[in-house]
Design a protein around this motif. Structure first.
Motif, PDB file in Angstrom:
ATOM      1  N   TYR A 113       0.786  -1.271  -0.063  1.00 17.03           N
ATOM      2  CA  TYR A 113      -0.051   0.021   0.056  1.00 17.03           C
ATOM      3  C   TYR A 113       0.954   1.422  -0.104  1.00 17.03           C
ATOM      4  CZ  TYR A 113      -3.881   3.194   1.206  1.00 17.03           C
ATOM      5  OH  TYR A 113      -4.790   4.235   1.296  1.00 17.03           O
ATOM      6  N   ASN A 115       0.655   4.380   0.579  1.00 17.14           N
ATOM      7  CA  ASN A 115       0.121   5.684   1.175  1.00 17.14           C
ATOM      8  C   ASN A 115      -0.188   5.466   2.599  1.00 17.14           C
ATOM      9  OD1 ASN A 115      -1.172   8.372   0.885  1.00 17.14           O
ATOM     10  ND2 ASN A 115      -2.725   7.750  -0.712  1.00 17.14           N
ATOM     11  N   ALA A 116      -0.397   6.795   3.386  1.00 14.54           N
ATOM     12  CA  ALA A 116      -0.538   6.656   4.555  1.00 14.54           C
ATOM     13  C   ALA A 116      -1.757   7.690   4.945  1.00 14.54           C
ATOM     14  CB  ALA A 116       0.548   7.237   5.485  1.00 14.54           C
ATOM     15  N   ILE A 142       6.302  12.596   6.966  1.00 13.47           N
ATOM     16  CA  ILE A 142       4.844  11.937   6.569  1.00 13.47           C
ATOM     17  C   ILE A 142       4.010  11.555   7.966  1.00 13.47           C
ATOM     18  CG2 ILE A 142       3.856   9.863   5.903  1.00 13.47           C
ATOM     19  CD1 ILE A 142       6.165   9.541   3.814  1.00 13.47           C
ATOM     20  N   HIS A 145       2.748  14.913   8.710  1.00 15.90           N
ATOM     21  CA  HIS A 145       1.779  15.076   7.837  1.00 15.90           C
ATOM     22  C   HIS A 145       0.292  14.627   8.339  1.00 15.90           C
ATOM     23  CE1 HIS A 145       0.047  15.686   3.674  1.00 15.90           C
ATOM     24  NE2 HIS A 145      -0.880  14.709   4.208  1.00 15.90           N
ATOM     25  N   GLU A 146       0.602  13.321   8.670  1.00 12.59           N
ATOM     26  CA  GLU A 146      -0.631  12.579   9.109  1.00 12.59           C
ATOM     27  C   GLU A 146      -1.222  12.915  10.284  1.00 12.59           C
ATOM     28  OE1 GLU A 146      -0.274  10.779   5.462  1.00 12.59           O
ATOM     29  OE2 GLU A 146      -1.991  11.268   6.766  1.00 12.59           O
ATOM     30  N   HIS A 149      -2.899  16.383  10.440  1.00 10.25           N
ATOM     31  CA  HIS A 149      -4.598  16.132   9.897  1.00 10.25           C
ATOM     32  C   HIS A 149      -5.423  16.028  11.089  1.00 10.25           C
ATOM     33  CE1 HIS A 149      -4.224  16.169   5.455  1.00 10.25           C
ATOM     34  NE2 HIS A 149      -3.469  15.152   5.374  1.00 10.25           N
ATOM     35  N   TYR A 160     -12.105  18.482   3.300  1.00 10.89           N
ATOM     36  CA  TYR A 160     -11.018  18.003   2.314  1.00 10.89           C
ATOM     37  C   TYR A 160     -11.535  17.854   0.797  1.00 10.89           C
ATOM     38  CZ  TYR A 160      -7.040  14.745   1.878  1.00 10.89           C
ATOM     39  OH  TYR A 160      -5.812  14.335   1.544  1.00 10.89           O
ATOM     40  N   GLU A 169      -4.170  19.861   2.915  1.00  8.66           N
ATOM     41  CA  GLU A 169      -3.058  19.099   2.586  1.00  8.66           C
ATOM     42  C   GLU A 169      -1.809  19.930   2.820  1.00  8.66           C
ATOM     43  OE1 GLU A 169      -1.826  16.126   1.499  1.00  8.66           O
ATOM     44  OE2 GLU A 169      -3.592  15.508   2.476  1.00  8.66           O
ATOM     45  N   GLY A 187       8.352  13.509   1.882  1.00  4.91           N
ATOM     46  CA  GLY A 187       8.470  12.140   1.961  1.00  4.91           C
ATOM     47  C   GLY A 187      10.072  11.423   1.182  1.00  4.91           C
ATOM     48  N   LEU A 200       8.162  13.417  -3.124  1.00  5.17           N
ATOM     49  CA  LEU A 200       6.665  13.175  -3.736  1.00  5.17           C
ATOM     50  C   LEU A 200       6.429  14.550  -3.988  1.00  5.17           C
ATOM     51  CD1 LEU A 200       4.561  11.557  -4.387  1.00  5.17           C
ATOM     52  CD2 LEU A 200       3.503  12.307  -2.078  1.00  5.17           C
ATOM     53  N   ARG A 201       6.698  15.506  -3.157  1.00  6.17           N
ATOM     54  CA  ARG A 201       6.518  16.912  -3.443  1.00  6.17           C
ATOM     55  C   ARG A 201       7.665  17.960  -2.697  1.00  6.17           C
ATOM     56  NH1 ARG A 201       1.500  15.013  -1.578  1.00  6.17           N
ATOM     57  NH2 ARG A 201       1.987  15.345   0.569  1.00  6.17           N
ATOM     58  N   HIS A 229      -3.976  17.251  -3.585  1.00  5.61           N
ATOM     59  CA  HIS A 229      -2.703  17.114  -3.471  1.00  5.61           C
ATOM     60  C   HIS A 229      -1.997  17.646  -4.593  1.00  5.61           C
ATOM     61  CE1 HIS A 229      -4.011  13.594  -0.879  1.00  5.61           C
ATOM     62  NE2 HIS A 229      -2.961  13.519  -0.429  1.00  5.61           N
TER      63      HIS A 229
HETATM   64  C1  LIG Z   1      -6.512   7.137   1.835  1.00  2.21           C
HETATM   65  C2  LIG Z   1      -6.536   8.203   0.722  1.00  2.21           C
HETATM   66  C3  LIG Z   1      -5.704   9.250   0.568  1.00  2.21           C
HETATM   67  C4  LIG Z   1      -5.135   9.780   1.951  1.00  2.21           C
HETATM   68  C5  LIG Z   1      -4.363  10.963   1.630  1.00  2.21           C
HETATM   69  C6  LIG Z   1      -3.380  11.166   3.080  1.00  2.21           C
HETATM   70  S1  LIG Z   1      -4.044  12.186   4.272  1.00  2.21           S
HETATM   71  C7  LIG Z   1      -2.134  11.599   2.262  1.00  2.21           C
HETATM   72  O1  LIG Z   1      -2.107  12.952   1.957  1.00  2.21           O
HETATM   73  N1  LIG Z   1      -1.125  10.851   2.404  1.00  2.21           N
HETATM   74  C8  LIG Z   1       0.199  11.402   2.029  1.00  2.21           C
HETATM   75  C9  LIG Z   1       1.270  10.705   2.464  1.00  2.21           C
HETATM   76  C10 LIG Z   1       2.619  11.472   2.253  1.00  2.21           C
HETATM   77  C11 LIG Z   1       2.776  12.635   2.951  1.00  2.21           C
HETATM   78  C12 LIG Z   1       3.922  13.422   2.824  1.00  2.21           C
HETATM   79  C13 LIG Z   1       4.919  12.826   2.011  1.00  2.21           C
HETATM   80  C14 LIG Z   1       4.641  11.749   1.019  1.00  2.21           C
HETATM   81  C15 LIG Z   1       3.775  10.841   1.119  1.00  2.21           C
HETATM   82  C16 LIG Z   1       0.076  11.880   0.424  1.00  2.21           C
HETATM   83  O2  LIG Z   1       0.713  12.792   0.027  1.00  2.21           O
HETATM   84  N2  LIG Z   1      -0.205  10.704  -0.171  1.00  2.21           N
HETATM   85  C17 LIG Z   1      -0.416  10.871  -1.683  1.00  2.21           C
HETATM   86  C18 LIG Z   1       0.358   9.671  -2.322  1.00  2.21           C
HETATM   87  C19 LIG Z   1      -1.479  10.957  -2.514  1.00  2.21           C
HETATM   88  O3  LIG Z   1      -2.743  10.497  -1.572  1.00  2.21           O
HETATM   89  O4  LIG Z   1      -1.851  11.403  -3.555  1.00  2.21           O
END
Ligand SMILES: CCCCC[C@H](S)C(=O)N[C@@H](Cc1ccccc1)C(=O)N[C@@H](C)C(=O)O
Ligand SMILES: [Zn+2]
Length: 304
Positions: A113, A115-116, A142, A145-146, A149, A160, A169, A187, A200-201, A229
């Motif tokens: 998976y 994601n987080a 990360i 980040h979570e 939220h 959201y 975000e 990330g 990722l960003r 995002h």
């Molecule tokens: C379950 C569906 C999506 C939930 C989105 C979560 S809050 C989220 O934004 N996750 C971050 C994780 C992350 C944070 C910082 C750096 C890297 C990755 C996120 O950005 N997810 C991306 C992959 C996305 O959901 O598009």
């Protein structure tokens, strides 16, 4: 054998050694941290690669959390403690609800998976597929980040979707930076483990990873809840300009005050500019260099 708070150690996702606040009961050790003030408990579970949470408590037989599959558990637990400490020490906030709520994480969620997320009650982390992501709790930004939220949900409550969702975000990314300020990347510690130098960003250069960084590049879309995002690149760039001009110490006070005092569920980018300026005026005065820094930052991304 009576129950007791203990100190363990283990290896994180990146193989780095960490000391852990654990708990022993009946000869088994748990990732259960009771060291925080006002009884703020931090606890870590494993979904054992099923798509259920919380799953079962992460356990170890000898308090040495060193197996290769325990890295995600170790980092989720350790970094959650760091984020707790940040909000308490820097903003005097006792957990995400400012009332000592238990901070629970579940790792090894799902299969490969990538994601987080915060599910409304706890943090949940996938293991990644080893190509796009390594286990996602392996990055402090990360985890921050979570957990941010959760803070947002208990304060501004930014919906959201669309601009309020992109702000939601962005605040999570910005506090990810405040926890992990050695670069403006998001990330990078677990993103594409077989490739170095990417992320990722980026807060400083959102367009490097496909995000807009000016209001005239706002993406109107129905996907990803209105591109939350994607369009977060615009407030992220404003945060970068702010931090690089007035410094992290003042910026984090301004961002925390805007999030917890002024922003509301339907705030848009223009309202965020006003909330951040009002927070700056409250804290440092409307004639301060900080005020000019925030104003100029949002001017530069075309949000008035
Ligand atoms: C379950 C569906 C999506 C939930 C989105 C979560 S809050 C989220 O934004 N996750 C971050 C994780 C992350 C944070 C910082 C750096 C890297 C990755 C996120 O950005 N997810 C991306 C992959 C996305 O959901 O598009
Ligand atoms: Zn998020």
């Amino acid at each position: 054998v009576n129950d007791a708070a203990t100190t363990g150690s283990g290896y994180g996702v990146k193989g780095d050694r960490k000391t852990l606040n654990t708990y022993s009961s009946g000869g088994t050790y748990y990732l259960y941290d009771v060291t925080k003030p006002m009884n703020g408990v931090i606890e870590t579970f494993s979904a054992q690669n099923r798509s259920t949470y919380p799953g079962s408590r992460s356990v170890d037989s000898n308090n040495a959390w060193t197996s290769s599959t325990q890295g995600a558990d170790v980092d989720a637990h350790y970094y959650a403690g760091q984020v707790y400490d940040y909000y308490k020490n820097t903003h005097n906030r006792n957990s995400f609800d400012n009332n000592g709520a238990t901070i629970r994480s579940t790792v090894h969620y799902g299969s490969n998976y990538n994601n987080a997320f915060w599910n409304g009650s706890q943090m949940v982390y996938g293991d990644g597929d080893g190509s796009v992501f390594a286990p996602l709790s392996g990055a402090l930004d990360i985890v921050a980040h979570e957990l941010t939220h959760a803070v947002t949900e208990r304060s501004a409550g930014l919906e959201y979707r669309n601009q309020s969702g992109a702000l939601n975000e962005s605040f999570s990314d910005v506090f990810g930076y405040f926890l992990d300020p050695q670069d403006y990347l998001m990330g990078e510690d677990v993103y594409t483990p077989t490739k170095s130098g990417d992320a990722l960003r980026s807060l400083s250069n959102p367009s490097q990873f496909g995000q807009p960084e000016h209001m005239n590049q706002y993406v109107n879309t129905t996907s990803d809840n209105g591109g939350v995002h994607t369009n977060s690149g615009i407030p992220n760039k404003a945060a970068y300009y702010t931090i690089s001009s007035i410094g992290k110490a003042q910026a984090e006070k301004i961002y925390y005050r805007a999030l917890t005092v002024y922003l509301t569920p339907t705030s848009n980018f223009s309202y965020a500019r006003a909330a951040l300026l009002q927070s700056t005026a409250d804290l440092y005065g409307s004639g301060s260099s900080a005020y000019n820094g925030v104003k100029s930052a949002w001017d530069k991304v075309g949000v008035y």
